[in-house]
Motif scaffolding. Structure first.
Motif, PDB file in Angstrom:
ATOM      1  N   ALA A 182      21.861  63.462 -22.682  1.00 42.39           N
ATOM      2  CA  ALA A 182      21.380  64.427 -21.664  1.00 42.39           C
ATOM      3  C   ALA A 182      22.015  64.503 -20.214  1.00 42.39           C
ATOM      4  O   ALA A 182      21.979  63.274 -19.706  1.00 42.39           O
ATOM      5  N   MET A 183      22.548  65.348 -19.794  1.00 49.06           N
ATOM      6  CA  MET A 183      23.020  65.511 -18.391  1.00 49.06           C
ATOM      7  C   MET A 183      22.591  66.578 -17.628  1.00 49.06           C
ATOM      8  O   MET A 183      22.762  67.825 -18.178  1.00 49.06           O
ATOM      9  N   LEU A 184      21.512  66.482 -16.777  1.00 46.84           N
ATOM     10  CA  LEU A 184      20.805  67.505 -16.042  1.00 46.84           C
ATOM     11  C   LEU A 184      21.554  67.659 -14.789  1.00 46.84           C
ATOM     12  O   LEU A 184      21.683  66.526 -13.786  1.00 46.84           O
ATOM     13  N   PHE A 185      21.478  68.952 -14.359  1.00 50.84           N
ATOM     14  CA  PHE A 185      22.319  69.496 -13.091  1.00 50.84           C
ATOM     15  C   PHE A 185      21.182  70.302 -12.326  1.00 50.84           C
ATOM     16  O   PHE A 185      20.257  71.168 -12.871  1.00 50.84           O
ATOM     17  N   TRP A 186      20.728  69.903 -10.912  1.00 52.88           N
ATOM     18  CA  TRP A 186      19.893  70.496 -10.092  1.00 52.88           C
ATOM     19  C   TRP A 186      20.510  71.196  -9.051  1.00 52.88           C
ATOM     20  O   TRP A 186      21.463  70.171  -8.267  1.00 52.88           O
ATOM     21  N   PRO A 187      20.426  72.381  -8.562  1.00 51.72           N
ATOM     22  CA  PRO A 187      21.385  72.808  -7.659  1.00 51.72           C
ATOM     23  C   PRO A 187      20.493  72.918  -6.252  1.00 51.72           C
ATOM     24  O   PRO A 187      19.773  72.469  -5.990  1.00 51.72           O
ATOM     25  N   SER A 188      21.101  73.387  -5.395  1.00 52.34           N
ATOM     26  CA  SER A 188      20.848  73.517  -3.927  1.00 52.34           C
ATOM     27  C   SER A 188      19.733  74.783  -3.725  1.00 52.34           C
ATOM     28  O   SER A 188      19.348  75.635  -4.543  1.00 52.34           O
ATOM     29  N   LEU A 189      19.095  74.665  -2.527  1.00 57.73           N
ATOM     30  CA  LEU A 189      18.310  75.836  -2.093  1.00 57.73           C
ATOM     31  C   LEU A 189      18.871  77.013  -2.234  1.00 57.73           C
ATOM     32  O   LEU A 189      20.267  77.161  -1.969  1.00 57.73           O
ATOM     33  N   LEU A 190      18.210  78.206  -2.779  1.00 61.48           N
ATOM     34  CA  LEU A 190      18.883  79.515  -2.812  1.00 61.48           C
ATOM     35  C   LEU A 190      19.973  79.678  -4.015  1.00 61.48           C
ATOM     36  O   LEU A 190      20.104  80.995  -4.098  1.00 61.48           O
ATOM     37  N   MET A 191      19.975  78.610  -4.649  1.00 59.17           N
ATOM     38  CA  MET A 191      20.974  78.847  -5.680  1.00 59.17           C
ATOM     39  C   MET A 191      20.058  78.554  -7.025  1.00 59.17           C
ATOM     40  O   MET A 191      19.064  78.235  -7.229  1.00 59.17           O
ATOM     41  N   ASP A 192      20.765  79.109  -8.160  1.00 63.32           N
ATOM     42  CA  ASP A 192      20.231  78.695  -9.665  1.00 63.32           C
ATOM     43  C   ASP A 192      21.140  77.810 -10.356  1.00 63.32           C
ATOM     44  O   ASP A 192      22.013  77.232  -9.592  1.00 63.32           O
ATOM     45  N   GLY A 193      20.668  77.715 -11.726  1.00 64.74           N
ATOM     46  CA  GLY A 193      21.628  76.753 -12.430  1.00 64.74           C
ATOM     47  C   GLY A 193      22.914  77.198 -12.922  1.00 64.74           C
ATOM     48  O   GLY A 193      23.923  76.162 -12.912  1.00 64.74           O
ATOM     49  N   THR A 194      23.216  78.368 -12.600  1.00 66.92           N
ATOM     50  CA  THR A 194      24.511  78.878 -12.639  1.00 66.92           C
ATOM     51  C   THR A 194      25.724  78.305 -11.674  1.00 66.92           C
ATOM     52  O   THR A 194      26.917  78.403 -11.890  1.00 66.92           O
ATOM     53  N   LEU A 195      24.980  77.737 -10.727  1.00 65.73           N
ATOM     54  CA  LEU A 195      26.003  77.156  -9.699  1.00 65.73           C
ATOM     55  C   LEU A 195      26.807  76.007 -10.525  1.00 65.73           C
ATOM     56  O   LEU A 195      28.097  75.940  -9.848  1.00 65.73           O
ATOM     57  N   TRP A 196      26.354  75.555 -11.559  1.00 66.06           N
ATOM     58  CA  TRP A 196      26.985  74.378 -12.249  1.00 66.06           C
ATOM     59  C   TRP A 196      27.861  74.928 -13.604  1.00 66.06           C
ATOM     60  O   TRP A 196      28.059  74.272 -14.328  1.00 66.06           O
ATOM     61  N   SER A 197      28.226  76.406 -13.627  1.00 70.14           N
ATOM     62  CA  SER A 197      28.864  76.869 -14.884  1.00 70.14           C
ATOM     63  C   SER A 197      30.075  76.151 -15.197  1.00 70.14           C
ATOM     64  O   SER A 197      30.371  76.038 -16.349  1.00 70.14           O
ATOM     65  N   ALA A 198      30.808  75.817 -14.210  1.00 68.47           N
ATOM     66  CA  ALA A 198      32.252  75.139 -14.397  1.00 68.47           C
ATOM     67  C   ALA A 198      32.056  73.695 -14.944  1.00 68.47           C
ATOM     68  O   ALA A 198      32.657  73.276 -15.813  1.00 68.47           O
ATOM     69  N   GLN A 199      30.899  73.039 -14.486  1.00 69.22           N
ATOM     70  CA  GLN A 199      30.408  71.618 -15.193  1.00 69.22           C
ATOM     71  C   GLN A 199      29.888  71.877 -16.722  1.00 69.22           C
ATOM     72  O   GLN A 199      30.367  71.022 -17.416  1.00 69.22           O
ATOM     73  N   ALA A 200      29.186  72.824 -16.892  1.00 71.32           N
ATOM     74  CA  ALA A 200      28.654  73.179 -17.988  1.00 71.32           C
ATOM     75  C   ALA A 200      29.781  73.064 -19.206  1.00 71.32           C
ATOM     76  O   ALA A 200      29.795  72.602 -20.213  1.00 71.32           O
ATOM     77  N   ALA A 201      30.797  74.198 -18.974  1.00 71.35           N
ATOM     78  CA  ALA A 201      32.030  74.327 -19.636  1.00 71.35           C
ATOM     79  C   ALA A 201      32.772  72.997 -20.004  1.00 71.35           C
ATOM     80  O   ALA A 201      33.338  72.910 -21.051  1.00 71.35           O
ATOM     81  N   HIS A 202      32.812  72.362 -18.797  1.00 76.74           N
ATOM     82  CA  HIS A 202      33.448  71.098 -19.156  1.00 76.74           C
ATOM     83  C   HIS A 202      32.989  69.972 -19.771  1.00 76.74           C
ATOM     84  O   HIS A 202      33.584  69.252 -20.652  1.00 76.74           O
ATOM     85  N   PHE A 203      31.647  69.687 -19.655  1.00 76.84           N
ATOM     86  CA  PHE A 203      30.990  68.619 -20.307  1.00 76.84           C
ATOM     87  C   PHE A 203      30.299  69.021 -21.535  1.00 76.84           C
ATOM     88  O   PHE A 203      29.712  68.093 -22.187  1.00 76.84           O
ATOM     89  N   LYS A 204      30.135  70.256 -22.170  1.00 73.48           N
ATOM     90  CA  LYS A 204      29.260  70.472 -23.139  1.00 73.48           C
ATOM     91  C   LYS A 204      30.010  69.964 -24.402  1.00 73.48           C
ATOM     92  O   LYS A 204      29.119  69.892 -25.462  1.00 73.48           O
ATOM     93  N   ASP A 205      31.114  69.755 -24.573  1.00 70.03           N
ATOM     94  CA  ASP A 205      31.601  69.080 -25.656  1.00 70.03           C
ATOM     95  C   ASP A 205      31.156  67.581 -26.038  1.00 70.03           C
ATOM     96  O   ASP A 205      31.385  67.014 -27.169  1.00 70.03           O
ATOM     97  N   ARG A 206      30.657  66.823 -24.938  1.00 63.77           N
ATOM     98  CA  ARG A 206      30.301  65.667 -25.121  1.00 63.77           C
ATOM     99  C   ARG A 206      28.962  65.360 -24.485  1.00 63.77           C
ATOM    100  O   ARG A 206      28.369  64.094 -25.053  1.00 63.77           O
ATOM    101  N   PHE A 207      28.298  66.110 -23.981  1.00 59.68           N
ATOM    102  CA  PHE A 207      26.861  65.726 -23.283  1.00 59.68           C
ATOM    103  C   PHE A 207      25.933  67.157 -23.924  1.00 59.68           C
ATOM    104  O   PHE A 207      26.590  68.312 -23.944  1.00 59.68           O
TER     105      PHE A 207
END
Length: 273
Positions: free
Chosen positions: A22-47
């Motif tokens: 499990a790899m958990l991503f928590w964003p900044s104030l005023l942002m939601d989880g989609t801040l990390w969309s590029a990281q999700a696409a990159h890491f989803k094959d391994r985590f």
């Protein structure tokens, strides 16, 4: 896939993709989880990538009162339990970076590595308390972060490089900030800015491997302040991203992905597959 978890700060929406550790991503104030969309696409094959809409933001329940950082750390623990994950790697930006450090210090048996980006361990100074207080009062009057308030938010979050060369990043920040429920958002801002605790002593208890990332163009937490946080964490690695400001994962996704990859490899972590 969207999932919802009941926590001490209400129901939290997660976007969960991939499989593996499990790899958990928590964003900044005023942002939601989609801040990390590029990281999700990159890491989803391994985590198993878990993008968090933090309390009061996105699809999570609205906040009705301020919170403590210990409660936010409890939210991460409850998310990990819901995923049946013994440990989670925690990657956080700004608010998420602060909470990632809190979680690492308070729950050392439940964390793998931590990547704390564009964050601080210090309490808010007078200037920051004034500026964010003015922003929230103005947003109340306008009924949200729109119109003339877009400029101050962009200036706090984005540097000259992103504003000049990444119009899609500017558009994303404008869009996400405008969606925030102002009453709920005020409770979050109050908790993360004027009420923010001094965590430097607490972070001295962290024993997990930690990567601290600063943005050379970050006006909210300048390099020296983020480096002070790194200095408080035993053995932390500190990196400065050039041409990046307060939302490095959005402004410089390829560089951020490479930094996280390298740090994982250095700790002997490769994920599944």
């Amino acid at each position: 896939m969207d999932r919802y978890v009941e926590t001490v700060l209400g129901r939290i929406r997660l976007r969960v993709v991939g499989s593996g550790p499990a790899m958990l991503f928590w964003p900044s104030l005023l942002m939601d989880g989609t801040l990390w969309s590029a990281q999700a696409a990159h890491f989803k094959d391994r985590f198993q990538v878990v993008l968090v809409d933090p309390p009061g933001h996105g699809g999570s329940d609205l906040l009705t009162q301020p919170f403590t950082f210990e409660q936010c750390a409890e939210v991460i623990l409850q998310i990990a339990d819901s995923l049946q994950a013994g440990t989670v790697h925690v990657i956080g930006n700004s608010w998420g970076g602060m909470i990632g450090g809190t979680f690492a210090a308070l729950h050392p048996d439940r964390i793998g590595i931590a990547v704390l980006m564009n964050a601080t361990a210090s309490p808010a100074g007078r200037r920051q308390r004034f500026e964010y207080g003015l922003l929230t009062r103005s947003a109340q009057l306008l009924g949200g972060i729109r119109g003339p308030l877009k400029g101050p938010v962009r200036d706090a979050f984005l540097g000259p490089t992103a504003k000049r060369e990444r119009p899609e990043v500017v558009a994303t920040v404008n869009e996400l900030a405008a969606k925030v429920n102002i009453r709920s958002g005020m409770h979050a801002v109050t908790s993360v800015v004027p009420n923010r605790p001094d965590q430097r002593a607490l972070f001295g208890k962290i024993r997990t491997p930690v990567l601290v990332v600063a943005g050379a163009e970050d006006k909210t937490f300048p390099v020296a302040e983020t480096e002070e946080m790194a200095d408080a964490i035993p053995g932390a690695r500190f990196v400065v991203l050039e041409q990046s400001a307060h939302l490095a994962a959005l402004e410089s996704p390829e560089q951020v992905n490479a930094l996280i990859d390298d740090f994982l490899v250095d700790q002997g972590i490769r994920g599944s597959g």
